[in-house]
Design a protein around this motif. Structure first.
Motif, PDB file in Angstrom:
ATOM      1  N   ALA A 183       0.828  -1.208   0.000  1.00  0.00           N
ATOM      2  CA  ALA A 183       0.000   0.000   0.000  1.00  0.00           C
ATOM      3  C   ALA A 183       0.859   1.253   0.000  1.00  0.00           C
ATOM      4  O   ALA A 183       0.519   2.260  -0.637  1.00  0.00           O
ATOM      5  CB  ALA A 183      -0.932  -0.013   1.207  1.00  0.00           C
ATOM      6  N   VAL A 184       1.993   1.221   0.712  1.00  0.00           N
ATOM      7  CA  VAL A 184       2.912   2.356   0.729  1.00  0.00           C
ATOM      8  C   VAL A 184       3.450   2.629  -0.675  1.00  0.00           C
ATOM      9  O   VAL A 184       3.454   3.774  -1.152  1.00  0.00           O
ATOM     10  CB  VAL A 184       4.064   2.099   1.721  1.00  0.00           C
ATOM     11  N   LEU A 185       3.895   1.581  -1.368  1.00  0.00           N
ATOM     12  CA  LEU A 185       4.411   1.761  -2.726  1.00  0.00           C
ATOM     13  C   LEU A 185       3.310   2.230  -3.677  1.00  0.00           C
ATOM     14  O   LEU A 185       3.554   3.054  -4.564  1.00  0.00           O
ATOM     15  CB  LEU A 185       5.016   0.448  -3.232  1.00  0.00           C
ATOM     16  N   ALA A 186       2.103   1.715  -3.488  1.00  0.00           N
ATOM     17  CA  ALA A 186       0.993   2.155  -4.338  1.00  0.00           C
ATOM     18  C   ALA A 186       0.706   3.641  -4.127  1.00  0.00           C
ATOM     19  O   ALA A 186       0.423   4.370  -5.090  1.00  0.00           O
ATOM     20  CB  ALA A 186      -0.252   1.327  -4.026  1.00  0.00           C
ATOM     21  N   LEU A 187       0.788   4.096  -2.885  1.00  0.00           N
ATOM     22  CA  LEU A 187       0.550   5.513  -2.621  1.00  0.00           C
ATOM     23  C   LEU A 187       1.670   6.383  -3.194  1.00  0.00           C
ATOM     24  O   LEU A 187       1.417   7.505  -3.642  1.00  0.00           O
ATOM     25  CB  LEU A 187       0.415   5.745  -1.114  1.00  0.00           C
ATOM     26  N   VAL A 188       2.885   5.876  -3.209  1.00  0.00           N
ATOM     27  CA  VAL A 188       3.992   6.612  -3.837  1.00  0.00           C
ATOM     28  C   VAL A 188       3.711   6.795  -5.335  1.00  0.00           C
ATOM     29  O   VAL A 188       3.847   7.892  -5.888  1.00  0.00           O
ATOM     30  CB  VAL A 188       5.326   5.879  -3.619  1.00  0.00           C
ATOM     31  N   VAL A 189       3.298   5.706  -5.991  1.00  0.00           N
ATOM     32  CA  VAL A 189       2.997   5.783  -7.419  1.00  0.00           C
ATOM     33  C   VAL A 189       1.819   6.714  -7.667  1.00  0.00           C
ATOM     34  O   VAL A 189       1.837   7.551  -8.588  1.00  0.00           O
ATOM     35  CB  VAL A 189       2.710   4.377  -7.974  1.00  0.00           C
ATOM     36  N   LEU A 190       0.776   6.602  -6.834  1.00  0.00           N
ATOM     37  CA  LEU A 190      -0.412   7.437  -7.015  1.00  0.00           C
ATOM     38  C   LEU A 190      -0.078   8.915  -6.833  1.00  0.00           C
ATOM     39  O   LEU A 190      -0.572   9.772  -7.583  1.00  0.00           O
ATOM     40  CB  LEU A 190      -1.485   7.009  -6.015  1.00  0.00           C
ATOM     41  N   THR A 191       0.764   9.230  -5.865  1.00  0.00           N
ATOM     42  CA  THR A 191       1.141  10.631  -5.634  1.00  0.00           C
ATOM     43  C   THR A 191       1.888  11.195  -6.830  1.00  0.00           C
ATOM     44  O   THR A 191       1.629  12.325  -7.272  1.00  0.00           O
ATOM     45  CB  THR A 191       2.001  10.744  -4.376  1.00  0.00           C
ATOM     46  N   ASN A 192       2.825  10.428  -7.372  1.00  0.00           N
ATOM     47  CA  ASN A 192       3.567  10.902  -8.539  1.00  0.00           C
ATOM     48  C   ASN A 192       2.646  11.089  -9.747  1.00  0.00           C
ATOM     49  O   ASN A 192       2.817  12.034 -10.526  1.00  0.00           O
ATOM     50  CB  ASN A 192       4.684   9.913  -8.875  1.00  0.00           C
ATOM     51  N   LEU A 193       1.652  10.216  -9.894  1.00  0.00           N
ATOM     52  CA  LEU A 193       0.716  10.370 -11.004  1.00  0.00           C
ATOM     53  C   LEU A 193      -0.128  11.626 -10.845  1.00  0.00           C
ATOM     54  O   LEU A 193      -0.361  12.357 -11.816  1.00  0.00           O
ATOM     55  CB  LEU A 193      -0.190   9.134 -11.096  1.00  0.00           C
ATOM     56  N   VAL A 227      -4.319  17.300  -3.879  1.00  0.00           N
ATOM     57  CA  VAL A 227      -4.153  17.824  -2.520  1.00  0.00           C
ATOM     58  C   VAL A 227      -4.356  16.719  -1.480  1.00  0.00           C
ATOM     59  O   VAL A 227      -3.562  16.562  -0.547  1.00  0.00           O
ATOM     60  CB  VAL A 227      -5.136  18.981  -2.268  1.00  0.00           C
ATOM     61  N   VAL A 228      -5.424  15.927  -1.649  1.00  0.00           N
ATOM     62  CA  VAL A 228      -5.727  14.877  -0.680  1.00  0.00           C
ATOM     63  C   VAL A 228      -4.619  13.830  -0.648  1.00  0.00           C
ATOM     64  O   VAL A 228      -4.111  13.457   0.411  1.00  0.00           O
ATOM     65  CB  VAL A 228      -7.089  14.237  -1.020  1.00  0.00           C
ATOM     66  N   VAL A 229      -4.239  13.333  -1.826  1.00  0.00           N
ATOM     67  CA  VAL A 229      -3.198  12.307  -1.896  1.00  0.00           C
ATOM     68  C   VAL A 229      -1.852  12.865  -1.429  1.00  0.00           C
ATOM     69  O   VAL A 229      -1.097  12.191  -0.719  1.00  0.00           O
ATOM     70  CB  VAL A 229      -3.103  11.747  -3.330  1.00  0.00           C
ATOM     71  N   GLY A 230      -1.556  14.101  -1.816  1.00  0.00           N
ATOM     72  CA  GLY A 230      -0.286  14.706  -1.424  1.00  0.00           C
ATOM     73  C   GLY A 230      -0.148  14.873   0.075  1.00  0.00           C
ATOM     74  O   GLY A 230       0.927  14.637   0.652  1.00  0.00           O
ATOM     75  N   LEU A 231      -1.214  15.290   0.746  1.00  0.00           N
ATOM     76  CA  LEU A 231      -1.164  15.433   2.204  1.00  0.00           C
ATOM     77  C   LEU A 231      -0.920  14.090   2.886  1.00  0.00           C
ATOM     78  O   LEU A 231      -0.098  13.986   3.810  1.00  0.00           O
ATOM     79  CB  LEU A 231      -2.463  16.056   2.709  1.00  0.00           C
ATOM     80  N   ALA A 232      -1.644  13.047   2.453  1.00  0.00           N
ATOM     81  CA  ALA A 232      -1.437  11.720   3.032  1.00  0.00           C
ATOM     82  C   ALA A 232      -0.015  11.231   2.791  1.00  0.00           C
ATOM     83  O   ALA A 232       0.616  10.624   3.682  1.00  0.00           O
ATOM     84  CB  ALA A 232      -2.444  10.736   2.439  1.00  0.00           C
ATOM     85  N   PHE A 233       0.505  11.523   1.609  1.00  0.00           N
ATOM     86  CA  PHE A 233       1.863  11.081   1.272  1.00  0.00           C
ATOM     87  C   PHE A 233       2.913  11.790   2.130  1.00  0.00           C
ATOM     88  O   PHE A 233       3.785  11.147   2.713  1.00  0.00           O
ATOM     89  CB  PHE A 233       2.113  11.351  -0.210  1.00  0.00           C
ATOM     90  N   VAL A 234       2.820  13.100   2.237  1.00  0.00           N
ATOM     91  CA  VAL A 234       3.855  13.865   2.939  1.00  0.00           C
ATOM     92  C   VAL A 234       3.784  13.662   4.446  1.00  0.00           C
ATOM     93  O   VAL A 234       4.821  13.541   5.122  1.00  0.00           O
ATOM     94  CB  VAL A 234       3.731  15.363   2.591  1.00  0.00           C
ATOM     95  N   LEU A 235       2.581  13.599   5.002  1.00  0.00           N
ATOM     96  CA  LEU A 235       2.417  13.574   6.452  1.00  0.00           C
ATOM     97  C   LEU A 235       2.513  12.184   7.072  1.00  0.00           C
ATOM     98  O   LEU A 235       2.643  12.077   8.295  1.00  0.00           O
ATOM     99  CB  LEU A 235       1.075  14.202   6.842  1.00  0.00           C
ATOM    100  N   PHE A 236       2.439  11.124   6.280  1.00  0.00           N
ATOM    101  CA  PHE A 236       2.385   9.797   6.887  1.00  0.00           C
ATOM    102  C   PHE A 236       3.338   8.785   6.253  1.00  0.00           C
ATOM    103  O   PHE A 236       4.023   8.051   6.961  1.00  0.00           O
ATOM    104  CB  PHE A 236       0.950   9.268   6.808  1.00  0.00           C
ATOM    105  N   VAL A 237       3.383   8.718   4.930  1.00  0.00           N
ATOM    106  CA  VAL A 237       4.036   7.601   4.242  1.00  0.00           C
ATOM    107  C   VAL A 237       5.539   7.501   4.518  1.00  0.00           C
ATOM    108  O   VAL A 237       6.029   6.413   4.843  1.00  0.00           O
ATOM    109  CB  VAL A 237       3.749   7.683   2.726  1.00  0.00           C
TER     110      VAL A 237
END
Length: 374
Positions: free
Chosen positions: A23-33, A47-57
């Motif tokens: 799930a972490v790798l999937a969120l990395v790919v999703l954020t870059n997309l 904005v939603v995906v970026g916040l989750a990526f920066v603040l948690f992943v």
């Protein structure tokens, strides 16, 4: 059967990757997309995906690499210590690792620490603190930490590895929602679902339709210095006949809509008069203070141009101020003013500071050819 065959085509490390790390790798790919795709990068999803990526992943991946083993809660640890103490008659302390709540809290805290440190390191590189270098650096850090976490988990016995019990969570959730123990539990479940939907809708609406801030337009005049930079300094102090002077006129749109602007540039002759002095019809009171008033006695148009500027964008244009010999003779003197008048959606028949949306001015001395050659 086809799904099983496709699954077997994946490399073994990918098939065996724990669900949380996948799930972490999937969120990395999703954020870059969401950042690089042309259409998605302007949507609220970024904005939603970026916040989750920066603040948690990043923090979660780092914690996963540090603590690959299954943790126990403080209550379970206390019970295990007590049982071990009774059995062995001695010290019952043991290493319990960290449980899910501690792992989540540390993930947020470490993400808030890791991201600024990556930005600080980029500040001392040629890449600088910009979107693409920051995103690539955080993504690389997360992928490396995830790889280390996966490798460390595979080295542990199967019963000691950390796992996210998502199957048991889903089963418990289905049981609570679709097989409640009582009517009261069913009503509470419905209320909970409605509350979650309402909260989610409110967050999505707040991101998708942000509150409109103050509406205004920036209007400014700049000049170009020796290094080619635009600065608010070294403005022309005189206009000599047939000798052009260059200025840069800028318009910044913060009106939350696309606006068509028109800039009118006038050369004006002004006088300071007492308030009791009668005014002719062709004059204009530009300012009043201390019993006097600034009166425009004559004017002529030097330049005019229009531009359409979208919201949150600026348009800076290089314009040339020049007067011919006849105009220079007519306006010759030191109390002269170059007036920049900004209009929205059309210009009146007689442009003045009173009917302009914004206005600026430069004080200049106007000289004719025979005076400049003297």
């Amino acid at each position: 059967m086809n799904r099983e065959r496709l699954w077997l085509l994946l490399p073994s490390p990918v098939r065996n990757l724990p669900a949380d790390l996948a799930a972490v790798l999937a969120l990395v790919v999703l954020t870059n997309l969401t950042v690089f795709l042309p259409v998605v990068n302007d949507s609220p999803v970024r904005v939603v995906v970026g916040l989750a990526f920066v603040l948690f992943v990043p923090g979660y991946a780092f914690i996963a690499a540090l603590f690959p083993e299954e943790g126990t809660s403080p209550d379970a640890e206390a019970a295990a210590d007590e049982a071990a103490s009774e059995t062995n008659g001695g010290d019952g302390l043991q290493d319990r690792g960290i449980d899910g709540i501690e792992r989540t809290a540390l993930s947020f805290g470490l993400s808030i620490a890791i991201v600024p440190l990556i930005g600080l390191a980029l500040n001392f590189t040629p890449f600088g603190i910009r979107l693409v270098p920051i995103l690539v650096s955080i993504s690389a850090f997360t992928v490396i930490a995830t790889g280390v976490a996966a490798q460390r988990r595979w080295q542990l016995p199967d019963d000691e590895r950390f796992r996210v019990p998502y199957r048991s969570w889903l089963g418990a959730g289905k049981s609570e929602l679709f097989a409640p123990d009582s009517t009261a539990d069913a009503a509470l479940n419905v209320l909970l679902v409605l509350s979650i939907l309402l909260a989610t809708s409110s967050v999505v609406y707040a991101v998708a339709v942000p509150q409109q801030g103050e509406q205004f337009t920036e209007f400014y005049v700049l000049t170009e210095n020796e290094t080619g930079d635009l600065v608010a300094d070294d403005y022309p102090e005189e206009l000599v006949a047939d000798q052009p002077q260059s200025v840069h006129v800028g318009v910044g749109n913060n009106e939350y809509e696309t606006v068509e602007y028109t800039v009118v540039v006038q050369l004006q002759a002004v006088e300071i008069r007492e308030r009791q002095t009668p005014l002719a019809n062709q004059t204009q009171v530009d300012a009043q203070a201390n019993g006097t008033r600034l009166v425009v006695t004559d004017r002529t148009e030097l330049d005019r141009f229009s531009t359409t500027v979208p919201h949150n964008e600026s348009d800076i244009r290089n314009r040339t101020l020049v007067v011919d010999s006849e105009t220079a003779t007519q306006f010759s003197g030191s109390d002269r003013r170059v007036k920049f008048l900004l209009y929205r959606d059309g210009v009146p028949a007689q442009p003045t500071a009173d009917n302009a949306y914004r206005d600026l001015h430069l004080w200049v001395e106007v000289r004719a050819d025979d005076q400049s050659n003297a």
